[in-house]
Design an enzyme around this catalytic site. Sequence first.
Site, PDB file in Angstrom:
ATOM      1  N   LYS A 271       0.932  -1.079   0.024  1.00 25.10           N
ATOM      2  CA  LYS A 271      -0.078  -0.091  -0.320  1.00 25.10           C
ATOM      3  C   LYS A 271       0.823   1.237  -0.213  1.00 25.10           C
ATOM      4  CE  LYS A 271      -2.441  -1.045   3.895  1.00 25.10           C
ATOM      5  NZ  LYS A 271      -1.205  -2.379   3.992  1.00 25.10           N
TER       6      LYS A 271
ATOM      7  N   ARG B 178      -9.207   1.405   8.753  1.00 27.15           N
ATOM      8  CA  ARG B 178      -8.944   0.094   9.209  1.00 27.15           C
ATOM      9  C   ARG B 178     -10.074  -0.733   9.748  1.00 27.15           C
ATOM     10  NH1 ARG B 178      -2.931   1.003   9.053  1.00 27.15           N
ATOM     11  NH2 ARG B 178      -1.912  -1.143   9.217  1.00 27.15           N
TER      12      ARG B 178
ATOM     13  N   ARG C 171      11.670  -5.699   5.034  1.00 30.23           N
ATOM     14  CA  ARG C 171      11.354  -4.391   4.700  1.00 30.23           C
ATOM     15  C   ARG C 171      12.372  -3.318   5.258  1.00 30.23           C
ATOM     16  NH1 ARG C 171       5.455  -1.707   5.366  1.00 30.23           N
ATOM     17  NH2 ARG C 171       5.692  -2.475   7.422  1.00 30.23           N
TER      18      ARG C 171
ATOM     19  N   ARG D 282      11.449  -1.796  10.935  1.00 34.14           N
ATOM     20  CA  ARG D 282      10.375  -1.368  11.865  1.00 34.14           C
ATOM     21  C   ARG D 282      10.287  -2.247  13.058  1.00 34.14           C
ATOM     22  NH1 ARG D 282       5.164   0.402   8.542  1.00 34.14           N
ATOM     23  NH2 ARG D 282       4.170  -0.706  10.155  1.00 34.14           N
TER      24      ARG D 282
ATOM     25  N   ARG E  83      -0.386  -8.829  13.638  1.00 35.68           N
ATOM     26  CA  ARG E  83      -0.896  -7.740  12.662  1.00 35.68           C
ATOM     27  C   ARG E  83      -1.742  -8.226  11.418  1.00 35.68           C
ATOM     28  NH1 ARG E  83       4.173  -4.870  10.839  1.00 35.68           N
ATOM     29  NH2 ARG E  83       3.009  -3.562   9.647  1.00 35.68           N
TER      30      ARG E  83
HETATM   31  P1  ADP Z   1       2.172  -1.981   3.301  1.00 35.36           P
HETATM   32  O1  ADP Z   1       2.140  -0.269   3.156  1.00 35.36           O
HETATM   33  O2  ADP Z   1       1.031  -2.476   2.505  1.00 35.36           O
HETATM   34  O3  ADP Z   1       2.319  -2.449   4.504  1.00 35.36           O
HETATM   35  P2  ADP Z   1       4.865  -1.772   1.549  1.00 35.36           P
HETATM   36  O4  ADP Z   1       4.686  -0.724   0.739  1.00 35.36           O
HETATM   37  O5  ADP Z   1       5.472  -1.044   2.909  1.00 35.36           O
HETATM   38  O6  ADP Z   1       3.412  -2.436   2.468  1.00 35.36           O
HETATM   39  O7  ADP Z   1       5.532  -3.068   1.278  1.00 35.36           O
HETATM   40  C1  ADP Z   1       6.094  -4.212   2.147  1.00 35.36           C
HETATM   41  C2  ADP Z   1       7.399  -4.406   1.657  1.00 35.36           C
HETATM   42  O8  ADP Z   1       7.088  -5.130   0.513  1.00 35.36           O
HETATM   43  C3  ADP Z   1       8.488  -3.542   1.269  1.00 35.36           C
HETATM   44  O9  ADP Z   1       9.619  -3.821   1.732  1.00 35.36           O
HETATM   45  C4  ADP Z   1       8.300  -3.170  -0.176  1.00 35.36           C
HETATM   46  O10 ADP Z   1       9.653  -2.925  -0.730  1.00 35.36           O
HETATM   47  C5  ADP Z   1       7.848  -4.777  -0.768  1.00 35.36           C
HETATM   48  N1  ADP Z   1       7.168  -4.543  -1.881  1.00 35.36           N
HETATM   49  C6  ADP Z   1       6.005  -3.739  -2.194  1.00 35.36           C
HETATM   50  N2  ADP Z   1       5.357  -4.076  -3.309  1.00 35.36           N
HETATM   51  C7  ADP Z   1       6.293  -5.309  -3.608  1.00 35.36           C
HETATM   52  C8  ADP Z   1       5.974  -6.217  -4.832  1.00 35.36           C
HETATM   53  N3  ADP Z   1       5.030  -6.063  -5.878  1.00 35.36           N
HETATM   54  N4  ADP Z   1       6.735  -7.268  -5.061  1.00 35.36           N
HETATM   55  C9  ADP Z   1       7.701  -7.389  -4.002  1.00 35.36           C
HETATM   56  N5  ADP Z   1       7.982  -6.785  -2.681  1.00 35.36           N
HETATM   57  C10 ADP Z   1       7.020  -5.634  -2.849  1.00 35.36           C
HETATM   58  P1  AMP Z   2       1.216   0.976   8.976  1.00 35.21           P
HETATM   59  O1  AMP Z   2       2.483   1.751   8.778  1.00 35.21           O
HETATM   60  O2  AMP Z   2      -0.084   1.373   8.208  1.00 35.21           O
HETATM   61  O3  AMP Z   2       1.605  -0.476   9.064  1.00 35.21           O
HETATM   62  O4  AMP Z   2       0.386   1.207  10.626  1.00 35.21           O
HETATM   63  C1  AMP Z   2       1.545   0.965  11.553  1.00 35.21           C
HETATM   64  C2  AMP Z   2       0.748   0.854  13.081  1.00 35.21           C
HETATM   65  O5  AMP Z   2       0.084   2.080  13.203  1.00 35.21           O
HETATM   66  C3  AMP Z   2      -0.705  -0.362  13.056  1.00 35.21           C
HETATM   67  O6  AMP Z   2      -0.193  -1.487  13.264  1.00 35.21           O
HETATM   68  C4  AMP Z   2      -1.311   0.432  13.953  1.00 35.21           C
HETATM   69  O7  AMP Z   2      -1.068   0.148  15.327  1.00 35.21           O
HETATM   70  C5  AMP Z   2      -1.417   1.859  13.886  1.00 35.21           C
HETATM   71  N1  AMP Z   2      -2.494   2.343  12.751  1.00 35.21           N
HETATM   72  C6  AMP Z   2      -2.041   2.735  11.434  1.00 35.21           C
HETATM   73  N2  AMP Z   2      -3.265   3.165  10.893  1.00 35.21           N
HETATM   74  C7  AMP Z   2      -4.403   2.916  11.625  1.00 35.21           C
HETATM   75  C8  AMP Z   2      -5.497   2.984  11.521  1.00 35.21           C
HETATM   76  N3  AMP Z   2      -6.357   3.532  10.693  1.00 35.21           N
HETATM   77  N4  AMP Z   2      -6.313   2.624  12.714  1.00 35.21           N
HETATM   78  C9  AMP Z   2      -5.703   2.248  13.843  1.00 35.21           C
HETATM   79  N5  AMP Z   2      -4.461   2.139  13.989  1.00 35.21           N
HETATM   80  C10 AMP Z   2      -3.564   2.270  13.063  1.00 35.21           C
END
Ligand code: ADP
Ligand code: AMP
Length: 217
Positions: A16, A91, A130, A162, A173
């Site tokens: 995302k 969410r 990541r 992270r 999660r």
């Molecule tokens: P989200 O925001 O949904 O938690 P991220 O955008 O942070 O996910 O992506 C999670 C991990 O996967 C990151 O390390 C990113 O570089 C990697 N990633 C994202 N899209 C792809 C893809 N299409 N193929 C492989 N790895 C990906």
């Molecule tokens: P993310 O960066 O989207 O993976 O979010 C990291 C963490 O932030 C999540 O695991 C939650 O603890 C908190 N968080 C982010 N967005 C929300 C949301 N919309 N509602 C509640 N908690 C959130």
Amino acid sequence: MAPTYIVMLGPPGAGKGTQAKKLAQKLDLVHVSTGDLFRENLKNETELGQLAQQYMNEGELVPDDVTIRMVEERLSRPDCEEGAVLDGFPRTPAQAKALDDLLKKFGSSVKVVPYIKVADEALVERLSGRWMSPSGRVYHEKYNPPTVKWIDDIDGSQLYQREDDKPATVRHRIEVYNEQTAPLIEYYRDKDLLVEIDGTQSIEEVTEDIMKAVEEA
Ligand code: ADP
Ligand code: AMP
């Protein structure tokens, strides 16, 4: 013209954030990530950051009222006048309803919801590899590596992992997502806003599919 709001939906690690950044750039919209907003508050040691910290470290959701207030404040700022790409919000069903009510006040509504689908098994590998930049840029040790290990390509800063990307927290999660966020798939499907995207493709292919979905919405 009414502002444009796009909601990125999908489990943690689906891509995302990666896609929201590209989309916001292509469409000249603001990228609003609630996770980034909470992390910024944590870094600045604000009251909100202190409240959010425990929930985040345990992989739980921050309570709805706090999260909704933060998003209302963010989307009301002048830089969001043309709209936003929302990443990590809503969410829960209560958050989705609050977003609908807020956008109605702005004379708008959600335009499209790209739902990035990736099977649970692949998410742990995505998240444990990541690497984050303090600026919010996202890398992956294998799938999207920086030119120099642990160094941000753009500003040279040190990348980090992270706290909540440890396998045990990641698994929790994913459970939280399946219980509390997955109901939004039906919520948006019923409104005819959901577009399913195959998130197992390359980053570029996923972007192409999402752009197509936005153009056709
Ligand atoms: P989200 O925001 O949904 O938690 P991220 O955008 O942070 O996910 O992506 C999670 C991990 O996967 C990151 O390390 C990113 O570089 C990697 N990633 C994202 N899209 C792809 C893809 N299409 N193929 C492989 N790895 C990906
Ligand atoms: P993310 O960066 O989207 O993976 O979010 C990291 C963490 O932030 C999540 O695991 C939650 O603890 C908190 N968080 C982010 N967005 C929300 C949301 N919309 N509602 C509640 N908690 C959130």
